[in-house]
Design a protein around this motif. Structure first.
Motif, PDB file in Angstrom:
ATOM      1  N   ALA A 135       0.796  -1.343  -0.070  1.00  0.00           N
ATOM      2  CA  ALA A 135      -0.182   0.068   0.067  1.00  0.00           C
ATOM      3  C   ALA A 135       0.811   1.357   0.045  1.00  0.00           C
ATOM      4  O   ALA A 135       0.457   2.379  -0.600  1.00  0.00           O
ATOM      5  CB  ALA A 135      -1.036   0.069   1.146  1.00  0.00           C
ATOM      6  N   ASP A 136       1.889   1.218   0.576  1.00  0.00           N
ATOM      7  CA  ASP A 136       2.819   2.395   0.909  1.00  0.00           C
ATOM      8  C   ASP A 136       4.152   2.380  -0.176  1.00  0.00           C
ATOM      9  O   ASP A 136       5.202   3.013   0.187  1.00  0.00           O
ATOM     10  CB  ASP A 136       3.336   2.609   2.275  1.00  0.00           C
ATOM     11  N   TYR A 137       4.174   1.256  -1.062  1.00  0.00           N
ATOM     12  CA  TYR A 137       5.334   1.259  -1.869  1.00  0.00           C
ATOM     13  C   TYR A 137       5.333   2.216  -2.917  1.00  0.00           C
ATOM     14  O   TYR A 137       4.471   2.597  -3.478  1.00  0.00           O
ATOM     15  CB  TYR A 137       5.300  -0.326  -2.539  1.00  0.00           C
ATOM     16  N   ASP A 138       6.759   2.718  -3.059  1.00  0.00           N
ATOM     17  CA  ASP A 138       6.833   3.664  -3.968  1.00  0.00           C
ATOM     18  C   ASP A 138       7.332   3.002  -5.372  1.00  0.00           C
ATOM     19  O   ASP A 138       8.392   2.523  -5.524  1.00  0.00           O
ATOM     20  CB  ASP A 138       8.182   4.494  -3.259  1.00  0.00           C
ATOM     21  N   TRP A 139       6.341   3.000  -6.130  1.00  0.00           N
ATOM     22  CA  TRP A 139       6.655   2.354  -7.652  1.00  0.00           C
ATOM     23  C   TRP A 139       7.389   3.037  -8.344  1.00  0.00           C
ATOM     24  O   TRP A 139       7.302   4.379  -8.558  1.00  0.00           O
ATOM     25  CB  TRP A 139       5.083   2.098  -8.344  1.00  0.00           C
ATOM     26  N   GLN A 140       8.463   2.466  -9.109  1.00  0.00           N
ATOM     27  CA  GLN A 140       9.347   2.988 -10.018  1.00  0.00           C
ATOM     28  C   GLN A 140       8.650   3.115 -11.414  1.00  0.00           C
ATOM     29  O   GLN A 140       8.866   3.741 -12.136  1.00  0.00           O
ATOM     30  CB  GLN A 140      10.640   2.268  -9.979  1.00  0.00           C
ATOM     31  N   SER A 141       7.779   2.018 -11.652  1.00  0.00           N
ATOM     32  CA  SER A 141       7.148   1.885 -12.983  1.00  0.00           C
ATOM     33  C   SER A 141       5.972   2.466 -13.204  1.00  0.00           C
ATOM     34  O   SER A 141       4.850   1.996 -12.210  1.00  0.00           O
ATOM     35  CB  SER A 141       7.008   0.254 -13.213  1.00  0.00           C
ATOM     36  N   ASP A 142       5.510   3.204 -13.813  1.00  0.00           N
ATOM     37  CA  ASP A 142       4.116   4.040 -14.066  1.00  0.00           C
ATOM     38  C   ASP A 142       3.246   2.792 -14.426  1.00  0.00           C
ATOM     39  O   ASP A 142       1.982   3.109 -13.914  1.00  0.00           O
ATOM     40  CB  ASP A 142       4.161   5.132 -15.016  1.00  0.00           C
ATOM     41  N   THR A 143       3.599   2.066 -15.254  1.00  0.00           N
ATOM     42  CA  THR A 143       2.657   0.855 -15.483  1.00  0.00           C
ATOM     43  C   THR A 143       2.376   0.047 -14.512  1.00  0.00           C
ATOM     44  O   THR A 143       1.218  -0.406 -14.142  1.00  0.00           O
ATOM     45  CB  THR A 143       3.341  -0.046 -16.569  1.00  0.00           C
ATOM     46  N   ALA A 144       3.286  -0.222 -13.608  1.00  0.00           N
ATOM     47  CA  ALA A 144       2.935  -1.038 -12.377  1.00  0.00           C
ATOM     48  C   ALA A 144       2.125  -0.416 -11.526  1.00  0.00           C
ATOM     49  O   ALA A 144       1.082  -0.910 -10.894  1.00  0.00           O
ATOM     50  CB  ALA A 144       4.199  -1.442 -11.576  1.00  0.00           C
ATOM     51  N   ARG A 145       2.305   1.117 -11.281  1.00  0.00           N
ATOM     52  CA  ARG A 145       1.566   1.903 -10.376  1.00  0.00           C
ATOM     53  C   ARG A 145       0.153   1.886 -10.682  1.00  0.00           C
ATOM     54  O   ARG A 145      -0.781   1.784 -10.068  1.00  0.00           O
ATOM     55  CB  ARG A 145       2.086   3.189 -10.276  1.00  0.00           C
ATOM     56  N   ARG A 146      -0.020   1.750 -12.195  1.00  0.00           N
ATOM     57  CA  ARG A 146      -1.633   1.962 -12.686  1.00  0.00           C
ATOM     58  C   ARG A 146      -2.198   0.610 -12.383  1.00  0.00           C
ATOM     59  O   ARG A 146      -3.285   0.544 -11.972  1.00  0.00           O
ATOM     60  CB  ARG A 146      -1.416   2.366 -14.276  1.00  0.00           C
ATOM     61  N   ALA A 147      -1.545  -0.339 -12.498  1.00  0.00           N
ATOM     62  CA  ALA A 147      -2.001  -1.839 -12.344  1.00  0.00           C
ATOM     63  C   ALA A 147      -2.178  -1.841 -10.968  1.00  0.00           C
ATOM     64  O   ALA A 147      -3.404  -2.565 -10.636  1.00  0.00           O
ATOM     65  CB  ALA A 147      -1.082  -2.759 -12.828  1.00  0.00           C
ATOM     66  N   PHE A 148      -1.656  -1.515 -10.130  1.00  0.00           N
ATOM     67  CA  PHE A 148      -1.997  -1.638  -8.651  1.00  0.00           C
ATOM     68  C   PHE A 148      -2.816  -0.584  -8.290  1.00  0.00           C
ATOM     69  O   PHE A 148      -3.865  -1.171  -7.655  1.00  0.00           O
ATOM     70  CB  PHE A 148      -0.610  -1.229  -7.830  1.00  0.00           C
ATOM     71  N   GLU A 149      -3.083   0.616  -8.739  1.00  0.00           N
ATOM     72  CA  GLU A 149      -4.182   1.409  -8.073  1.00  0.00           C
ATOM     73  C   GLU A 149      -5.440   0.767  -8.837  1.00  0.00           C
ATOM     74  O   GLU A 149      -6.652   1.047  -8.401  1.00  0.00           O
ATOM     75  CB  GLU A 149      -3.901   2.706  -8.920  1.00  0.00           C
ATOM     76  N   GLU A 150      -5.426  -0.128  -9.910  1.00  0.00           N
ATOM     77  CA  GLU A 150      -6.538  -0.583 -10.670  1.00  0.00           C
ATOM     78  C   GLU A 150      -7.246  -1.497  -9.828  1.00  0.00           C
ATOM     79  O   GLU A 150      -8.341  -1.871  -9.677  1.00  0.00           O
ATOM     80  CB  GLU A 150      -6.257  -0.957 -11.941  1.00  0.00           C
ATOM     81  N   ILE A 151      -6.318  -2.033  -9.040  1.00  0.00           N
ATOM     82  CA  ILE A 151      -7.016  -3.216  -7.937  1.00  0.00           C
ATOM     83  C   ILE A 151      -7.943  -2.607  -7.023  1.00  0.00           C
ATOM     84  O   ILE A 151      -8.882  -3.065  -6.735  1.00  0.00           O
ATOM     85  CB  ILE A 151      -5.717  -3.824  -7.264  1.00  0.00           C
ATOM     86  N   LYS A 152      -7.242  -1.483  -6.429  1.00  0.00           N
ATOM     87  CA  LYS A 152      -8.295  -0.417  -5.724  1.00  0.00           C
ATOM     88  C   LYS A 152      -9.542  -0.199  -6.225  1.00  0.00           C
ATOM     89  O   LYS A 152     -10.649   0.024  -5.560  1.00  0.00           O
ATOM     90  CB  LYS A 152      -7.365   0.515  -4.775  1.00  0.00           C
ATOM     91  N   ASP A 153      -9.333   0.270  -7.579  1.00  0.00           N
ATOM     92  CA  ASP A 153     -10.506   0.924  -8.316  1.00  0.00           C
ATOM     93  C   ASP A 153     -11.434  -0.376  -8.608  1.00  0.00           C
ATOM     94  O   ASP A 153     -12.498  -0.212  -8.394  1.00  0.00           O
ATOM     95  CB  ASP A 153      -9.945   1.466  -9.370  1.00  0.00           C
ATOM     96  N   LEU A 154     -10.760  -1.556  -8.725  1.00  0.00           N
ATOM     97  CA  LEU A 154     -11.753  -2.458  -9.045  1.00  0.00           C
ATOM     98  C   LEU A 154     -12.534  -3.126  -8.020  1.00  0.00           C
ATOM     99  O   LEU A 154     -13.663  -3.434  -8.163  1.00  0.00           O
ATOM    100  CB  LEU A 154     -11.065  -3.992  -9.765  1.00  0.00           C
ATOM    101  N   LEU A 155     -11.928  -3.227  -6.747  1.00  0.00           N
ATOM    102  CA  LEU A 155     -12.610  -3.447  -5.641  1.00  0.00           C
ATOM    103  C   LEU A 155     -13.574  -2.590  -5.253  1.00  0.00           C
ATOM    104  O   LEU A 155     -14.899  -3.046  -4.887  1.00  0.00           O
ATOM    105  CB  LEU A 155     -11.487  -3.627  -4.455  1.00  0.00           C
ATOM    106  N   GLY A 156     -13.401  -1.332  -5.360  1.00  0.00           N
ATOM    107  CA  GLY A 156     -14.677  -0.274  -5.087  1.00  0.00           C
ATOM    108  C   GLY A 156     -15.646  -0.449  -6.068  1.00  0.00           C
ATOM    109  O   GLY A 156     -16.941  -0.678  -5.469  1.00  0.00           O
ATOM    110  N   ARG A 157     -15.478  -0.720  -7.248  1.00  0.00           N
ATOM    111  CA  ARG A 157     -16.407  -0.780  -8.352  1.00  0.00           C
ATOM    112  C   ARG A 157     -17.404  -2.037  -8.269  1.00  0.00           C
ATOM    113  O   ARG A 157     -18.253  -2.366  -8.301  1.00  0.00           O
ATOM    114  CB  ARG A 157     -15.816  -0.560  -9.735  1.00  0.00           C
ATOM    115  N   GLU A 158     -16.515  -3.105  -7.668  1.00  0.00           N
ATOM    116  CA  GLU A 158     -17.200  -4.422  -7.646  1.00  0.00           C
ATOM    117  C   GLU A 158     -17.955  -4.421  -6.388  1.00  0.00           C
ATOM    118  O   GLU A 158     -19.238  -4.904  -6.340  1.00  0.00           O
ATOM    119  CB  GLU A 158     -16.199  -5.789  -7.349  1.00  0.00           C
TER     120      GLU A 158
END
Length: 668
Positions: A135-158
């Motif tokens: 949750a507090d990891y400082d992502w170096q990859s923008d693609t990785a960050r978007r994928a991780f944020e999408e998990i939170k977005d997916l859970l909220g929408r579901e």
């Protein structure tokens, strides 16, 4: 300029088909009557027909079977870990992209790189625990960050899609402002439900809520109760889905849910909503569960929809079973049936409902003084017409031609005509009737070409030779073997056909129906029609013949006709004990005294000049010999039809006796 409009045509789905043909009750009445004659009550017989359906429509059992098949298909096709699998896939994608970035970034400090790689390498196997740790990891990859944020977005929408159908797609690529609006809606909704639970809300509160948040509710509820019903149904389905997961899946999902939209506030509001709805609608199924064993993963929103489908299918199954007291087909939710099985199934259900209502409204079924449904006199007449027509058709086929006209049953035509009188059943002389009408019209100074009206005084009927009227006794065996050998319904159909023939074509004749089992008794046609199969042993032809003899003596001016339907030798006769009532003596094999008493009573019938025909059902040698000997004693006949041909045989013999009353033939 002329504008051309194109038209499109499709299946009508706006309710009952306005062009549908009227309901044909004949098939239903025949089926109901057959079951009634087999021993069902009319109410049971009607239910059985609706269960079986007709030649061109599915019955309740078929519809219920399709409902159950769809339910089995849903359970065998799906599994409930779709959201967990999607979250794991996004996590694996984020970790992989981050590792790629760490390997490519040559400017990164080696110590920092090693620490990050070790952190990614040692993530927990649990997706929820790994997401929490990162949750507090400082992502170096923008693609990785978007994928991780999408998990939170997916859970909220579901999670929202579980409670509000369509939210998952509606909130795709949602902005922070959109999420804020959803959070505000949830708070306002819970406040409104709290107020409603305390009884403090007003219609204005609901209207204000819908004015502000109505776009989130495509169902467009008209009041707060409709809103609560819609939300509670889906919320209960969400709870059933959660209970249907394995303990490991449930624990994983609850841990992941705390990360929805990156905040625990959403989960708190949804838990509050569930608690409110459960308190307001405790009758919903909040504790059920299902066993899924398919391979197609379901997300939380789609899974909740499947659980709603399962609940609808269960409700439809209950409605189609018609098992509740007072159930009618109007209880079946046709819209739900259409949604689950399609328009064709809904059309069949509507047809069954119309058929049920038409039968009840047609006067063919009526309630007796005991409140039970019964075949009405109208139904008995209609059924008698059908059975007589069937008997005539079989008689025609058996003889090769119609040698007896049922419509001309008043005697042989003389070739002359006479004025119609009340009670005449002879066929009209159409030519003379029309001639009379024309002559009267001209005499009245009117032109027949401008319109011809036939009056009663114009009608002439074809004159027939006088015929002898008859006293007809039909004795039907109601012993145990008749029911056991499948002869019960043919016997009843025969009696009904003959009764209708006499009542409509031979109105001057007298008909008496006698049933004989252990004892014999006179019965009306409606009593015989509703008579359940007898389970007592005994074939008391002696008693039946006694009743026939008494009947013939009551009508000394009528020609006696005796018709006996049986499938066994006499095994009972009456004993008289002085002042006490008669008692039936039963013995199998037949006792000599039983045979002696039966023959003596038959001789009395013979001395009255009765034309006697035995209809033998069965080929037992003892029965064959006994009936042949009985027929010879009274110069009668023995006919051995198949059970299905019994009606035609009895009607044919009756017509033969009426056409040739003096004809005496030996046994067939």
């Amino acid at each position: 300029m002329r504008h051309h409009q194109s038209s499109r045509y499709g299946r009508y789905d706006g309710g009952p088909d306005p062009l549908a043909p009227p309901i044909d009750l004949s098939e239903a009445l025949d089926a109901v009557a057959d079951d009634v004659m087999a021993g069902y009550s009319p109410a049971q017989a009607l239910r059985e027909f609706l269960r079986r359906g007709g030649r061109t429509m599915a019955g309740l059992d078929e519809l219920a079977g399709r409902v159950q098949q769809k339910r089995r298909d849903l359970l065998s096709r799906h599994r409930l870990d779709g959201t967990l699998q999607e979250a794991k896939k996004l996590l694996d994608e984020a970790v992989l992209e981050e590792r790629k970035q760490l390997a490519r970034d040559i400017r990164m400090d080696d110590t920092d790189r090693a620490f990050r790689e070790m952190q990614l390498q040692n993530l927990p196997a649990s997706t929820a625990a790994a997401v929490t740790e990162l949750a507090d990891y400082d992502w170096q990859s923008d693609t990785a960050r978007r994928a991780f944020e999408e998990i939170k977005d997916l859970l909220g929408r579901e999670l929202l899609d579980q409670r509000f159908a369509g939210m998952k797609s509606a909130l795709e690529n949602a902005t922070e402002q959109d999420r804020t609006a959803i959070a505000a809606m949830l708070r306002d909704l819970n406040d409104l439900l709290d107020k409603h639970a305390r009884g403090e809300d007003t219609p204005e509160d609901f209207q204000n809520f819908m004015a502000q948040h109505g776009d989130q509710f495509p169902e467009d509820p008209k009041d707060i109760d409709e809103l609560i019903d819609t939300l509670a149904e889906r919320s209960a389905a969400a709870q059933r889905m959660l209970r249907s997961m394995s303990p490991e899946q449930r624990e994983e999902l609850m841990a992941l849910s705390a990360q929805a939209f990156g905040s625990a506030d959403l989960l708190d509001q949804l838990n509050r909503l569930d608690a409110n709805l459960q308190g307001l609608r405790p009758g919903e199924d909040w504790a059920g569960s299902e066993q899924f064993d398919g391979d197609q993963g379901l997300g939380l929103g789609d899974g909740t929809g499947v659980f709603q489908d399962l609940a609808e299918l269960d409700q439809l199954s209950d409605q189609l079973s018609q098992s509740s007291p007072g159930s009618t087909l109007s209880d079946v939710d046709v819209d739900r049936l259409s949604r689950q099985l399609g328009n064709e199934a809904a059309a069949d259900a509507r047809t069954l409902e119309r058929l049920e209502k038409a039968l009840r409204d047609s006067g063919l079924l009526q309630r007796g003084t005991d409140g039970d449904l019964r075949l009405s006199p109208k139904a008995v007449r209609k059924l008698g017409t059908s059975l007589l027509k069937d008997a005539a058709g079989r008689l025609s086929g058996r003889q090769g031609q119609r040698d007896t006209r049922l419509a001309g049953a008043a005697g042989e035509l003389t070739g002359s005509s006479r004025a119609w009188q009340y009670g005449d059943v002879e066929p009209w002389d159409v030519t003379q009737t029309i001639t009379n009408a024309i002559s009267r019209t001209v005499a009245e100074g009117r032109n027949p070409r401008t319109g011809l009206r036939i009056e009663v005084a114009d009608v002439e009927v074809q004159e027939t030779e006088a015929r002898i009227q008859a006293a007809v006794a039909l004795l039907v065996d109601t012993s145990f073997s008749m029911a056991a050998e499948g002869r019960w319904v043919p016997m009843k159909r025969t009696a009904l056909a003959l009764h209708h023939l006499v009542a409509t074509r031979f109105r001057g004749d007298q008909l008496q129906l006698v049933q004989f089992g252990r004892y014999a008794q006179r019965v009306d046609i409606d009593e015989l029609t509703a008579l359940p199969p007898m389970r007592e042993q005994g074939t008391n032809l002696h008693h039946g013949l006694m009743l026939a003899t008494r009947f013939f003596r009551q009508h000394p001016t009528l020609q006696p006709v005796l018709l006996i339907v049986t499938d066994g030798e006499p095994t009972a006769h009456l004993l008289h004990h002085g002042g006490a009532g008669p008692e039936a003596w039963f013995s199998y094999p037949p006792d000599r005294e039983t045979l002696r008493a039966t023959i003596a009573e038959l001789d009395r019938v013979g001395r009255l000049g009765a034309e006697t025909t035995f209809f033998r059902l069965g080929s037992d040698p003892g029965l064959v010999d006994f009936l042949a000997a009985m027929a010879r004693r009274v110069d009668g006949r023995v006919v051995a039809p198949d059970a299905d041909d019994l009606g035609a045989a009895v009607v044919g013999e009756f017509l033969r006796s009426r056409s040739h009353p003096s004809d005496r033939l030996g046994p067939d």
